[in-house]
Design a protein around this motif. Structure first.
Motif, mmCIF file in Angstrom:
data_model
loop_
_atom_site.group_PDB
_atom_site.id
_atom_site.type_symbol
_atom_site.label_atom_id
_atom_site.label_comp_id
_atom_site.label_asym_id
_atom_site.label_seq_id
_atom_site.Cartn_x
_atom_site.Cartn_y
_atom_site.Cartn_z
ATOM 1 N N LEU A 266 99.370 9.915 67.488
ATOM 2 C CA LEU A 266 100.281 11.034 67.714
ATOM 3 C C LEU A 266 100.506 11.814 66.422
ATOM 4 C CD1 LEU A 266 102.085 12.530 69.692
ATOM 5 C CD2 LEU A 266 103.932 10.924 69.163
ATOM 6 N N GLY A 267 100.607 11.100 65.306
ATOM 7 C CA GLY A 267 100.754 11.786 64.032
ATOM 8 C C GLY A 267 99.556 12.667 63.725
ATOM 9 N N ILE A 268 98.355 12.162 63.994
ATOM 10 C CA ILE A 268 97.143 12.952 63.787
ATOM 11 C C ILE A 268 97.155 14.183 64.683
ATOM 12 C CG2 ILE A 268 94.636 12.954 64.054
ATOM 13 C CD1 ILE A 268 94.685 9.972 63.323
ATOM 14 N N LEU A 269 97.570 13.996 65.944
ATOM 15 C CA LEU A 269 97.611 15.107 66.890
ATOM 16 C C LEU A 269 98.573 16.194 66.422
ATOM 17 C CD1 LEU A 269 96.612 16.153 69.654
ATOM 18 C CD2 LEU A 269 98.611 15.041 70.679
ATOM 19 N N TRP A 270 99.779 15.794 65.979
ATOM 20 C CA TRP A 270 100.750 16.776 65.485
ATOM 21 C C TRP A 270 100.186 17.525 64.271
ATOM 22 C CZ3 TRP A 270 103.378 17.836 69.285
ATOM 23 C CH2 TRP A 270 104.233 16.982 69.970
ATOM 24 N N ALA A 271 99.528 16.790 63.369
ATOM 25 C CA ALA A 271 98.972 17.429 62.176
ATOM 26 C C ALA A 271 97.885 18.435 62.549
ATOM 27 C CB ALA A 271 98.410 16.372 61.226
ATOM 28 N N VAL A 272 97.029 18.070 63.502
ATOM 29 C CA VAL A 272 95.971 18.985 63.943
ATOM 30 C C VAL A 272 96.580 20.238 64.565
ATOM 31 C CG1 VAL A 272 94.088 19.291 65.597
ATOM 32 C CG2 VAL A 272 94.227 17.197 64.227
ATOM 33 N N PHE A 273 97.614 20.058 65.396
ATOM 34 C CA PHE A 273 98.292 21.220 65.981
ATOM 35 C C PHE A 273 98.894 22.105 64.886
ATOM 36 C CE2 PHE A 273 99.254 19.126 70.364
ATOM 37 C CZ PHE A 273 97.969 19.433 70.771
ATOM 38 N N GLY A 274 99.455 21.475 63.851
ATOM 39 C CA GLY A 274 100.020 22.238 62.749
ATOM 40 C C GLY A 274 98.956 23.049 62.026
ATOM 41 N N ILE A 275 97.795 22.442 61.799
ATOM 42 C CA ILE A 275 96.687 23.142 61.144
ATOM 43 C C ILE A 275 96.247 24.341 61.976
ATOM 44 C CG2 ILE A 275 94.255 22.924 60.490
ATOM 45 C CD1 ILE A 275 94.902 19.973 59.778
ATOM 46 N N LEU A 276 96.110 24.142 63.293
ATOM 47 C CA LEU A 276 95.674 25.233 64.175
ATOM 48 C C LEU A 276 96.700 26.365 64.207
ATOM 49 C CD1 LEU A 276 94.168 23.207 67.165
ATOM 50 C CD2 LEU A 276 92.939 24.440 65.357
ATOM 51 N N ALA A 277 97.997 26.012 64.241
ATOM 52 C CA ALA A 277 99.037 27.038 64.259
ATOM 53 C C ALA A 277 99.001 27.860 62.974
ATOM 54 C CB ALA A 277 100.410 26.391 64.440
ATOM 55 N N ALA A 278 98.836 27.172 61.836
ATOM 56 C CA ALA A 278 98.755 27.884 60.560
ATOM 57 C C ALA A 278 97.529 28.788 60.522
ATOM 58 C CB ALA A 278 98.718 26.890 59.411
ATOM 59 N N SER A 279 96.414 28.313 61.049
ATOM 60 C CA SER A 279 95.190 29.113 61.062
ATOM 61 C C SER A 279 95.349 30.373 61.905
ATOM 62 C CB SER A 279 94.019 28.288 61.593
ATOM 63 O OG SER A 279 93.569 27.373 60.639
ATOM 64 N N ILE A 280 95.974 30.222 63.058
ATOM 65 C CA ILE A 280 96.199 31.391 63.915
ATOM 66 C C ILE A 280 97.033 32.425 63.181
ATOM 67 C CG2 ILE A 280 97.373 32.189 66.007
ATOM 68 C CD1 ILE A 280 96.539 29.495 67.284
ATOM 69 N N ALA A 281 98.104 31.966 62.523
ATOM 70 C CA ALA A 281 98.961 32.887 61.780
ATOM 71 C C ALA A 281 98.181 33.581 60.669
ATOM 72 C CB ALA A 281 100.158 32.136 61.193
ATOM 73 N N ASN A 282 97.342 32.832 59.981
ATOM 74 C CA ASN A 282 96.626 33.386 58.848
ATOM 75 C C ASN A 282 95.544 34.377 59.262
ATOM 76 O OD1 ASN A 282 98.163 31.817 57.130
ATOM 77 N ND2 ASN A 282 96.764 30.090 57.242
ATOM 78 N N VAL A 283 94.870 34.104 60.364
ATOM 79 C CA VAL A 283 93.874 35.046 60.860
ATOM 80 C C VAL A 283 94.552 36.329 61.322
ATOM 81 C CG1 VAL A 283 92.183 35.473 62.674
ATOM 82 C CG2 VAL A 283 92.172 33.299 61.467
ATOM 83 N N VAL A 284 95.711 36.190 61.970
ATOM 84 C CA VAL A 284 96.456 37.370 62.411
ATOM 85 C C VAL A 284 96.853 38.228 61.214
ATOM 86 C CG1 VAL A 284 98.651 38.101 63.419
ATOM 87 C CG2 VAL A 284 97.287 36.369 64.566
#
Length: 312
Positions: free
Chosen positions: A162-180
């Protein structure tokens, strides 16, 4: 045109100070978060952090003489960045640290460049080089060794997957923000002003999420919690963002991204000192592979991914 010795020295310190300072501050924030989630709902810790950071960022924009008028499209962009970066990303990170030691989460977040590169290729048509792929594979191999060791010890007693899953979601959210942020509207706006509005909208989303998931706020009254909030809000958010973007303008986005190496070293050191992280031959090899892979990927990346230009 020749450059005087004084100008050379000034340029050197204008590079060295932001580079080291942002790396060290961001490295410390991973450990500080562990106290923020001790006895407090993660969402409320995030909400209070940005409730303090937001007015400070608006004040900084005014002190720097930046206009706060960003237009309709600017506000739409700020909403998207605020929800993705300052709400989703940080809420996922705080939850990841309920299950994984802070240094491990910090190492995982070096893979932000991978998701940024993937989004940049998909949405912006940016090329991914063979060297970048090789570096990514090397870094992921090292991170896998660290996670296997973490799973074997399970020092926090939580759910490693679950910790890995949360971290991966965090990485994806940051990436979306940065691409935007990399779109034409974002490049035309003063960075500090855009960040101020994005933090405001993100804070509104943080409070809504916190109330929905955890009910009314119940925050610890211990001094360490509030000192940590101040450090994360002011040093970890308001100070470092402008410093990082100044660094990007001075030496380029690719070289500026190397402060992620400083961040990981500081984060792992603090995790060792204060979270009783245990080093073994496996974890040393894993950490070295992760850092070597990061260097290879950054050096091979001819066109830096959007996030390296716009956020950290």
């Amino acid at each position: 045109m020749s450059v005087s010795a004084g100008e050379t020295t000034l340029l050197r310190w204008r590079i060295v100070i932001p580079f080291l300072l942002t790396g060290m501050i961001w490295g410390s924030t991973w450990w500080v978060i562990t106290d923020q989630i001790d006895g407090a709902a993660p969402s409320w810790s995030v909400a209070v952090r940005f409730a303090i950071a937001t007015p400070a960022m608006f004040l900084l924009a005014r002190v720097m003489g930046r206009s706060l008028a960003i237009g309709r499209n600017g506000h739409i962009l700020a909403i998207a960045i605020g929800i993705a970066q300052f709400c989703a990303n940080f809420n996922f990170v705080y939850r990841a640290e309920l299950h994984l030691t802070s240094g491990i989460v910090a190492v995982m977040f070096t893979m932000l460049i991978v998701s940024n590169a993937a989004f940049g290729w998909w949405l912006l048509g940016q090329r991914i080089t063979r060297g970048f792929v090789v570096g990514t594979v090397v870094a992921l191999s090292g991170i896998a060794l660290l996670l296997i060791h973490e799973a074997g010890l399970n020092p926090l007693g939580g759910s490693i997957p679950l910790g890995i899953l949360w971290a991966v979601f965090g990485i994806l959210a940051a990436s979306i923000a940065n691409v935007v942020q990399a779109n034409e509207t974002g490049r035309a706006l003063p960075m500090v002003s855009l960040l101020a509005w994005a933090m405001l909208y993100g804070t509104i989303a943080d409070f809504a999420l916190a109330w929905f998931t955890a009910g009314p706020p119940q925050l610890p009254d211990r001094q360490s919690f509030w000192l940590g909030i101040g450090w994360l809000a002011l040093a970890g958010s308001v100070v470092t963002f402008p410093l990082h973007y100044t660094l990007v303008r001075e030496i380029g986005a690719g070289r500026a991204a190397y402060n992620g190496i400083v961040t990981v070293i500081v984060a792992m050191l603090l995790s060792t000192l204060f979270e009783d992280y245990r080093w073994t031959t496996q974890t040393v090899i894993g950490a070295v592979l992760a850092l070597i892979g990061l260097v290879i990927a950054l050096r091979a990346r001819q066109t830096p991914p959007p996030a390296l230009k716009q956020a950290a």
